[in-house]
Design an enzyme around this catalytic site. Structure first.
Site, PDB file in Angstrom:
ATOM      1  N   GLN A  83      79.221  24.662  20.165  1.00 25.83           N
ATOM      2  CA  GLN A  83      80.072  23.540  19.733  1.00 25.83           C
ATOM      3  C   GLN A  83      79.638  22.281  20.482  1.00 25.83           C
ATOM      4  OE1 GLN A  83      84.409  23.259  18.555  1.00 25.83           O
ATOM      5  NE2 GLN A  83      84.583  23.112  20.798  1.00 25.83           N
ATOM      6  N   ARG A  88      74.973  18.566  26.278  1.00 24.49           N
ATOM      7  CA  ARG A  88      75.724  18.752  27.540  1.00 24.49           C
ATOM      8  C   ARG A  88      75.229  19.949  28.360  1.00 24.49           C
ATOM      9  NH1 ARG A  88      81.806  20.672  25.697  1.00 24.49           N
ATOM     10  NH2 ARG A  88      81.163  22.301  24.235  1.00 24.49           N
ATOM     11  N   HIS A 158      83.169  12.451  25.287  1.00 24.99           N
ATOM     12  CA  HIS A 158      84.372  13.299  25.239  1.00 24.99           C
ATOM     13  C   HIS A 158      85.184  13.167  26.542  1.00 24.99           C
ATOM     14  CE1 HIS A 158      86.665  17.041  24.898  1.00 24.99           C
ATOM     15  NE2 HIS A 158      86.112  17.347  23.759  1.00 24.99           N
ATOM     16  N   GLU A 258      88.404  10.283  22.967  1.00 24.05           N
ATOM     17  CA  GLU A 258      86.957  10.406  22.819  1.00 24.05           C
ATOM     18  C   GLU A 258      86.398   9.358  21.851  1.00 24.05           C
ATOM     19  OE1 GLU A 258      86.404  14.492  21.599  1.00 24.05           O
ATOM     20  OE2 GLU A 258      88.201  15.022  22.755  1.00 24.05           O
TER      21      GLU A 258
HETATM   22  O1  TA6 Z   1      88.121  17.340  21.679  1.00 21.28           O
HETATM   23  C1  TA6 Z   1      88.129  17.913  20.453  1.00 21.28           C
HETATM   24  C2  TA6 Z   1      87.546  19.338  20.492  1.00 21.28           C
HETATM   25  O2  TA6 Z   1      86.660  19.489  19.425  1.00 21.28           O
HETATM   26  C3  TA6 Z   1      88.683  20.349  20.433  1.00 21.28           C
HETATM   27  O3  TA6 Z   1      88.753  20.969  19.153  1.00 21.28           O
HETATM   28  C4  TA6 Z   1      88.348  21.346  21.548  1.00 21.28           C
HETATM   29  O4  TA6 Z   1      87.486  22.372  21.063  1.00 21.28           O
HETATM   30  C5  TA6 Z   1      87.653  20.435  22.544  1.00 21.28           C
HETATM   31  O5  TA6 Z   1      86.815  19.613  21.718  1.00 21.28           O
HETATM   32  C6  TA6 Z   1      86.923  21.131  23.670  1.00 21.28           C
HETATM   33  O6  TA6 Z   1      85.739  21.692  23.219  1.00 21.28           O
HETATM   34  P1  TA6 Z   1      84.844  22.547  24.258  1.00 21.28           P
HETATM   35  O7  TA6 Z   1      83.668  23.015  23.445  1.00 21.28           O
HETATM   36  O8  TA6 Z   1      84.449  21.612  25.365  1.00 21.28           O
HETATM   37  O9  TA6 Z   1      85.730  23.645  24.777  1.00 21.28           O
END
Ligand code: TA6
Length: 291
Positions: A83, A88, A158, A258
């Protein structure tokens, strides 16, 4: 005092840069170009950092300012990819460490393609993050297309903001904006200032240029450039309990605002062109605001 720019590492070899000047101090991990501490003189620390955060190769740090690139959120076609993209967890190279003056220090970190990035995202790019550490914090993510075809990026700075108590927080600048609620997979209109009283995971469209995070006697201003979307996230109780690198009550002391190019705000970068996503953050206490 002149700017101090010191290379450091934890016992496990995890490398970071520590910066101190007349106005502020900061810590930036080389992995992810990840700012994980920033504190202006006479102000509370700006960024929230989980006390359970990983500082390990290949693991994102929970807190500070993770850089989401070249995609924000889950990968559209390949659920096996991390994700928020690979930025990062990649090692970035420090290419500029300069004292602008006794009050401001400029650090530039750069990321270029490698076998790992190309396997995930088959494009030639050059990315660099410019950070200016001073009484104001500015971060600018520059992405240039070095390929022979256009590419699309979705990105985010973020930022995890530290708050005294999530229940007293007010977020201004999002009123009359549409937002996509990721929890309900539905779009709504924001009619008034945002308060956080439950899990919140929203992408606001066309937010005001300046977002204000108000709580008790402090006010933080977040100004964007190169963005038409702002993500607001707080995991609340259950999600905090479910995250290994987050204290169960961590949600009480943080909120993510963000500056992003998320969802419909993804950007096409043409060959030899660049996109810049910038966030400028300043803090003042309300007493100063009323004068
Ligand atoms: O900040 C939005 C988001 O996409 C949330 O859905 C949550 O998953 C957050 O990012 C944190 O993501 P991570 O991959 O750092 O745990």
């Amino acid at each position: 005092m002149h700017s101090l720019i010191i290379r450091k590492h934890y016992d496990n070899g995890f490398e970071y840069i520590e910066i101190k000047n007349n106005q502020a101090e900061a810590k930036i991990a080389l992995q992810g170009a990840h700012l994980f501490h920033y504190k202006a003189i006479d102000k509370p620390a700006l960024l929230w950092l989980s006390k359970l955060a990983y500082f390990e190769k290949g693991k994102a740090i929970r807190g500070g300012v993770p850089i989401c690139f070249p995609w924000f959120g889950k990968h559209k076609n390949n659920a096996s990819l991390a994700q928020h993209g690979f930025a990062r967890t990649q090692m970035w190279e420090v290419v500029i460490e300069e004292e602008i003056d006794v009050d401001n220090t400029h650090i530039r970190l750069e990321l270029k393609p490698n076998a790992d990035t190309l396997a995930q995202w088959p494009y030639l790019f050059e990315a660099h993050l410019d950070m200016i550490i001073g009484a104001t914090l500015s971060m600018a993510l520059h992405v240039t297309n070095k390929d022979t075809k256009p590419f699309v990026i979705s990105t985010a700075l973020h930022t995890y903001f530290a708050v005294e108590d999530i229940h007293t927080v007010l977020i201004k600048g999002l009123e009359n904006c549409l937002y996509f609620d990721a929890l309900k997979a539905e779009t709504f209109m924001q009619h008034k200032d945002v308060q956080i009283q439950e899990e919140v995971d929203r992408v606001y469209s066309n937010p005001s240029k300046t977002i204000t995070l108000l709580q008790n006697d402090t006010s933080v201003q977040l100004q964007e450039e190169g963005s038409s979307s702002l993500v607001v996230w707080n995991p609340w109780i259950e999600k905090s309990q479910a995250m290994v690198d987050m204290p169960d009550d961590g949600y009480k002391r943080m909120v993510c605002l963000e500056t992003s190019n998320a969802r419909d705000d993804a950007r096409i970068v043409k060959v030899n062109e660049s996109h810049v996503l910038k966030a400028t953050i300043s803090q003042c206490n309300k007493k100063m605001m009323t004068n």
